[in-house]
Design a protein around this motif. Structure first.
Motif, PDB file in Angstrom:
ATOM      1  N   THR A 103      -4.587 -44.505   6.533  1.00  0.00           N
ATOM      2  CA  THR A 103      -3.534 -44.719   7.747  1.00  0.00           C
ATOM      3  C   THR A 103      -3.700 -44.531   8.973  1.00  0.00           C
ATOM      4  O   THR A 103      -3.057 -45.064   9.905  1.00  0.00           O
ATOM      5  CB  THR A 103      -2.201 -43.451   7.346  1.00  0.00           C
ATOM      6  N   GLY A 104      -4.803 -43.782   9.243  1.00  0.00           N
ATOM      7  CA  GLY A 104      -5.298 -43.809  10.920  1.00  0.00           C
ATOM      8  C   GLY A 104      -4.452 -42.894  11.316  1.00  0.00           C
ATOM      9  O   GLY A 104      -4.999 -42.503  12.751  1.00  0.00           O
ATOM     10  N   GLU A 105      -3.689 -42.107  10.725  1.00  0.00           N
ATOM     11  CA  GLU A 105      -3.185 -41.071  11.763  1.00  0.00           C
ATOM     12  C   GLU A 105      -3.846 -39.893  11.617  1.00  0.00           C
ATOM     13  O   GLU A 105      -4.751 -39.465  10.983  1.00  0.00           O
ATOM     14  CB  GLU A 105      -1.978 -40.554  10.737  1.00  0.00           C
ATOM     15  N   LEU A 106      -4.007 -38.967  12.696  1.00  0.00           N
ATOM     16  CA  LEU A 106      -4.484 -37.790  13.147  1.00  0.00           C
ATOM     17  C   LEU A 106      -3.615 -36.447  12.785  1.00  0.00           C
ATOM     18  O   LEU A 106      -2.716 -36.364  13.379  1.00  0.00           O
ATOM     19  CB  LEU A 106      -5.141 -37.704  14.593  1.00  0.00           C
ATOM     20  N   HIS A 107      -4.191 -35.826  11.905  1.00  0.00           N
ATOM     21  CA  HIS A 107      -3.365 -34.548  11.541  1.00  0.00           C
ATOM     22  C   HIS A 107      -4.033 -33.541  11.956  1.00  0.00           C
ATOM     23  O   HIS A 107      -5.316 -33.391  12.172  1.00  0.00           O
ATOM     24  CB  HIS A 107      -3.460 -34.271   9.983  1.00  0.00           C
ATOM     25  N   PHE A 108      -3.226 -32.546  12.613  1.00  0.00           N
ATOM     26  CA  PHE A 108      -3.926 -31.367  13.415  1.00  0.00           C
ATOM     27  C   PHE A 108      -2.965 -30.100  13.473  1.00  0.00           C
ATOM     28  O   PHE A 108      -1.762 -30.336  12.889  1.00  0.00           O
ATOM     29  CB  PHE A 108      -4.556 -31.575  14.562  1.00  0.00           C
ATOM     30  N   PHE A 109      -3.386 -29.239  13.922  1.00  0.00           N
ATOM     31  CA  PHE A 109      -2.443 -28.048  14.070  1.00  0.00           C
ATOM     32  C   PHE A 109      -2.802 -27.373  15.203  1.00  0.00           C
ATOM     33  O   PHE A 109      -3.929 -27.458  15.766  1.00  0.00           O
ATOM     34  CB  PHE A 109      -2.673 -27.028  12.763  1.00  0.00           C
ATOM     35  N   GLY A 110      -1.689 -26.406  15.445  1.00  0.00           N
ATOM     36  CA  GLY A 110      -1.924 -25.335  16.662  1.00  0.00           C
ATOM     37  C   GLY A 110      -1.694 -23.917  16.316  1.00  0.00           C
ATOM     38  O   GLY A 110      -0.755 -23.869  15.509  1.00  0.00           O
ATOM     39  N   TYR A 111      -2.476 -22.938  16.685  1.00  0.00           N
ATOM     40  CA  TYR A 111      -2.043 -21.631  16.262  1.00  0.00           C
ATOM     41  C   TYR A 111      -2.127 -20.830  17.783  1.00  0.00           C
ATOM     42  O   TYR A 111      -2.850 -21.251  18.580  1.00  0.00           O
ATOM     43  CB  TYR A 111      -2.949 -21.164  15.150  1.00  0.00           C
ATOM     44  N   GLY A 112      -1.437 -19.727  17.612  1.00  0.00           N
ATOM     45  CA  GLY A 112      -1.512 -18.903  18.981  1.00  0.00           C
ATOM     46  C   GLY A 112      -0.829 -17.530  18.717  1.00  0.00           C
ATOM     47  O   GLY A 112      -0.858 -17.169  17.626  1.00  0.00           O
ATOM     48  N   PHE A 113      -1.060 -16.713  19.615  1.00  0.00           N
ATOM     49  CA  PHE A 113      -0.619 -15.384  19.753  1.00  0.00           C
ATOM     50  C   PHE A 113       0.716 -15.132  19.408  1.00  0.00           C
ATOM     51  O   PHE A 113       1.011 -14.074  18.809  1.00  0.00           O
ATOM     52  CB  PHE A 113      -1.201 -14.894  21.080  1.00  0.00           C
ATOM     53  N   PHE A 114       1.743 -15.822  19.632  1.00  0.00           N
ATOM     54  CA  PHE A 114       2.954 -15.667  19.557  1.00  0.00           C
ATOM     55  C   PHE A 114       3.811 -16.486  18.843  1.00  0.00           C
ATOM     56  O   PHE A 114       3.278 -17.683  18.677  1.00  0.00           O
ATOM     57  CB  PHE A 114       3.544 -15.713  20.956  1.00  0.00           C
ATOM     58  N   PRO A 115       5.014 -16.162  18.108  1.00  0.00           N
ATOM     59  CA  PRO A 115       5.399 -17.112  17.081  1.00  0.00           C
ATOM     60  C   PRO A 115       5.929 -18.310  17.742  1.00  0.00           C
ATOM     61  O   PRO A 115       6.548 -18.145  19.149  1.00  0.00           O
ATOM     62  CB  PRO A 115       6.923 -16.292  16.769  1.00  0.00           C
ATOM     63  N   PRO A 116       6.261 -19.565  17.273  1.00  0.00           N
ATOM     64  CA  PRO A 116       5.407 -19.812  16.032  1.00  0.00           C
ATOM     65  C   PRO A 116       4.007 -19.711  16.005  1.00  0.00           C
ATOM     66  O   PRO A 116       3.438 -20.328  16.700  1.00  0.00           O
ATOM     67  CB  PRO A 116       6.107 -21.242  15.676  1.00  0.00           C
ATOM     68  N   TYR A 117       3.586 -19.023  14.928  1.00  0.00           N
ATOM     69  CA  TYR A 117       2.187 -18.707  15.031  1.00  0.00           C
ATOM     70  C   TYR A 117       1.282 -19.897  14.558  1.00  0.00           C
ATOM     71  O   TYR A 117       0.151 -20.068  15.218  1.00  0.00           O
ATOM     72  CB  TYR A 117       1.718 -17.612  14.030  1.00  0.00           C
ATOM     73  N   PRO A 120       2.415 -14.890   8.005  1.00  0.00           N
ATOM     74  CA  PRO A 120       2.991 -13.666   8.392  1.00  0.00           C
ATOM     75  C   PRO A 120       2.352 -13.173   9.537  1.00  0.00           C
ATOM     76  O   PRO A 120       3.180 -12.173  10.213  1.00  0.00           O
ATOM     77  CB  PRO A 120       2.311 -12.830   7.164  1.00  0.00           C
ATOM     78  N   GLY A 121       1.402 -13.748  10.161  1.00  0.00           N
ATOM     79  CA  GLY A 121       0.938 -13.084  11.430  1.00  0.00           C
ATOM     80  C   GLY A 121       0.286 -14.154  12.143  1.00  0.00           C
ATOM     81  O   GLY A 121      -0.163 -15.162  11.740  1.00  0.00           O
ATOM     82  N   SER A 122      -0.446 -13.663  13.168  1.00  0.00           N
ATOM     83  CA  SER A 122      -1.555 -14.475  13.735  1.00  0.00           C
ATOM     84  C   SER A 122      -2.752 -14.258  13.566  1.00  0.00           C
ATOM     85  O   SER A 122      -3.339 -13.137  13.894  1.00  0.00           O
ATOM     86  CB  SER A 122      -1.159 -14.349  15.405  1.00  0.00           C
ATOM     87  N   THR A 123      -3.530 -15.308  13.159  1.00  0.00           N
ATOM     88  CA  THR A 123      -4.779 -15.162  12.580  1.00  0.00           C
ATOM     89  C   THR A 123      -5.825 -16.366  13.396  1.00  0.00           C
ATOM     90  O   THR A 123      -5.206 -17.055  13.947  1.00  0.00           O
ATOM     91  CB  THR A 123      -5.044 -15.167  11.114  1.00  0.00           C
ATOM     92  N   MET A 124      -7.100 -15.956  13.186  1.00  0.00           N
ATOM     93  CA  MET A 124      -8.123 -17.163  13.753  1.00  0.00           C
ATOM     94  C   MET A 124      -8.171 -18.106  12.769  1.00  0.00           C
ATOM     95  O   MET A 124      -8.915 -17.702  11.595  1.00  0.00           O
ATOM     96  CB  MET A 124      -9.144 -16.351  13.987  1.00  0.00           C
ATOM     97  N   MET A 125      -7.551 -19.141  12.814  1.00  0.00           N
ATOM     98  CA  MET A 125      -7.538 -20.243  11.789  1.00  0.00           C
ATOM     99  C   MET A 125      -8.364 -21.427  12.552  1.00  0.00           C
ATOM    100  O   MET A 125      -7.799 -22.116  13.291  1.00  0.00           O
ATOM    101  CB  MET A 125      -6.296 -20.659  11.554  1.00  0.00           C
ATOM    102  N   HIS A 126      -9.464 -21.508  12.137  1.00  0.00           N
ATOM    103  CA  HIS A 126     -10.453 -22.465  12.770  1.00  0.00           C
ATOM    104  C   HIS A 126     -10.351 -23.893  12.448  1.00  0.00           C
ATOM    105  O   HIS A 126     -10.541 -24.752  12.884  1.00  0.00           O
ATOM    106  CB  HIS A 126     -11.632 -21.956  12.570  1.00  0.00           C
ATOM    107  N   ASP A 127      -9.843 -23.975  11.005  1.00  0.00           N
ATOM    108  CA  ASP A 127     -10.134 -25.326  10.411  1.00  0.00           C
ATOM    109  C   ASP A 127      -9.005 -25.326   9.325  1.00  0.00           C
ATOM    110  O   ASP A 127      -8.295 -24.332   9.138  1.00  0.00           O
ATOM    111  CB  ASP A 127     -11.540 -25.528   9.531  1.00  0.00           C
TER     112      ASP A 127
END
Ligand SMILES: [Fe+2]
Length: 433
Positions: A155-169, A190-197
């Motif tokens: 499809t050529g779409e780019l899927h990604f995410f963002g994570y952070g310290f505060f909700p929504p994590y 359930p919490g804020s974790t280091m989600m690299h990939d």
């Protein structure tokens, strides 16, 4: 006093920005390798100690190849607000997603070249590595953006995410092939974790909710391993719907290989997996721990691992595919999200190619510190591994851009770079558009 690990040896930063032209080439560069190889990594300013390997200012190294010649090398810091203004990431008015290092990856999508780091906005740069500025997709992006987005080859779409310290994590985002942010969706964790990939299959998004947990009170690099957090892989339908979580043996993963759905609807995920002890030792070392026992223990690294998740039964199968220490898995991304056979990794002083169909592997020693091997498909390729691997290899003060034949890991060419390139993170081949 001795420099910390992350400012020494192959990680030592370079002090300035340079340009060099008409680089010496050994062997023969394929004419069709016309484009640019860009690579990102932390490079603190001279005399600056960021306190952790991961928090140095992003510096891009670029090599321009054209018609069998290596026209130029240049290196440039990404001019982020943190670099130019020393702007604080967390200030009185909250988090400033532009006050980041942009030090982890560099990708191109819909004609834009983006330098990425997982705690903030991407920074657009030009094909000459000059900084354009932070990108929030017309104000639609209100979270950070991972350094590991996934482009769907169909499809050529780019899927990604963002994570952070505060909700929504955790928030999932999707860019159209034209580069418009068309979807942002909250994913409950359930919490804020280091989600690299993360990983993407034809129909699903896969989340790694692992026990590197954020606590503001830790200060500095505020993540640490917490046994109580547990570990789980989440599966969310791309089309929408609830996330299903599969409990797994606690571990940490920086980088996934590929993931796909098999003929029985099971989801297969391959990744470079760290055990608790190996991960905490590594984390101490790259954070500047001075305990030599910690450094010694960290010689063990991640190993190739496979999880097979069965949505019908809820069962999880875990398999250690190898016991060698490897990192930076790459593959032919025209098969992203679909079953692929070959996976390329680096193992300190070499490249390891896995054949995931037959369970074989091949090793090519380089005799130097070997960076991520980026796969570039050949024009008119007839096989999955018909193409090249590009990797920056460093021996002492000398670095080269090594080009290997991905089929048998034999030498194709080597471009002598005008200076040592510090060991860094990720790069991309940007062919002519
Ligand atoms: Fe990464």
């Amino acid at each position: 006093m001795a420099q910390p690990y992350y400012l020494s040896g192959t990680l030592a930063p370079v002090p300035d920005e340079i340009d060099a032209h008409d680089l010496a080439v050994t062997g023969e560069l394929p004419a069709e390798l016309t484009g640019r190889y860009f690579r990102n990594g932390p490079n603190p300013r001279h005399g600056e100690d960021p306190g952790h390997w991961f928090t140095g200012h992003g510096m891009l190294h670029g090599v321009r190849l054209r018609d069998g010649r290596a026209e130029w090398y240049r290196n440039r810091w990404v001019r982020t607000k943190k670099f130019t203004d020393d702007a604080p990431f967390v200030g009185e008015s909250g988090v400033d997603l532009a006050a980041v290092t942009a030090n982890t990856h560099v990708v191109r999508h819909s004609g834009r070249i983006l330098a990425l780091v997982e705690n903030g906005f991407p920074y657009e740069v030009t094909p000459e590595l000059d900084t354009v500025g932070p990108v929030d997709f017309g104000g639609r992006l209100t979270t950070a953006m991972t350094a590991h987005p996934k482009e769907d080859p169909v499809t050529g779409e780019l899927h990604f995410f963002g994570y952070g310290f505060f909700p929504p994590y955790l928030t999932y985002h999707r860019l159209s092939a034209a580069g418009e942010l068309v979807e942002s969706r909250r994913i409950d964790v359930p919490g804020s974790t280091m989600m690299h990939d993360f990983a993407v299959t034809e129909h699903h998004l896969l989340w790694l909710d692992l026990p590197m947990v954020f606590r503001l009170e830790r200060g500095g690099m505020p993540y640490a391993w917490e046994d109580d957090y547990g570990a789980r892989i989440g599966v969310t339908p791309r089309a929408g719907g609830p996330t299903r979580w599969f409990e797994v043996d606690p571990c940490y993963v920086f980088h996934v290989g590929n993931a796909w759905e098999d003929a029985d609807g099971r989801i297969v995920l391959n990744a470079a997996r760290y055990t608790r002890d190996r991960f905490t030792a590594l984390w101490g070392r790259i954070g500047g721990a001075e305990d030599p026992a910690v450094s010694a223990a960290a010689s063990g690294a991640a190993a190739l691992h496979r999880w097979t998740l069965d949505p019908a039964s809820g069962a999880v199968k875990e398999e250690a595919l190898d016991d060698r220490g490897v990192e930076f898995p790459t593959f032919n991304e025209s098969l992203l999200g679909r079953r692929s056979r070959y996976l390329y990794t680096v193992a300190g002083d070499g490249v390891v190619k896995y054949d995931q169909r037959d369970g074989d592997s091949q090793v090519r020693r380089t005799g130097g510190d070997t960076g991520e091997a980026v796969f570039v498909p050949a024009e008119g390729a007839t096989g999955e591994d018909d193409g090249w691997l590009l990797s920056v290899v460093t021996r002492g003060d000398a670095s080269e851009l090594l080009v290997l034949d991905a089929r048998d890991l034999s030498d194709v060419a080597s471009v002598r770079l005008p200076r040592r390139v510090p060991a860094g993170f990720h790069g991309s081949w940007l062919g002519e558009e």
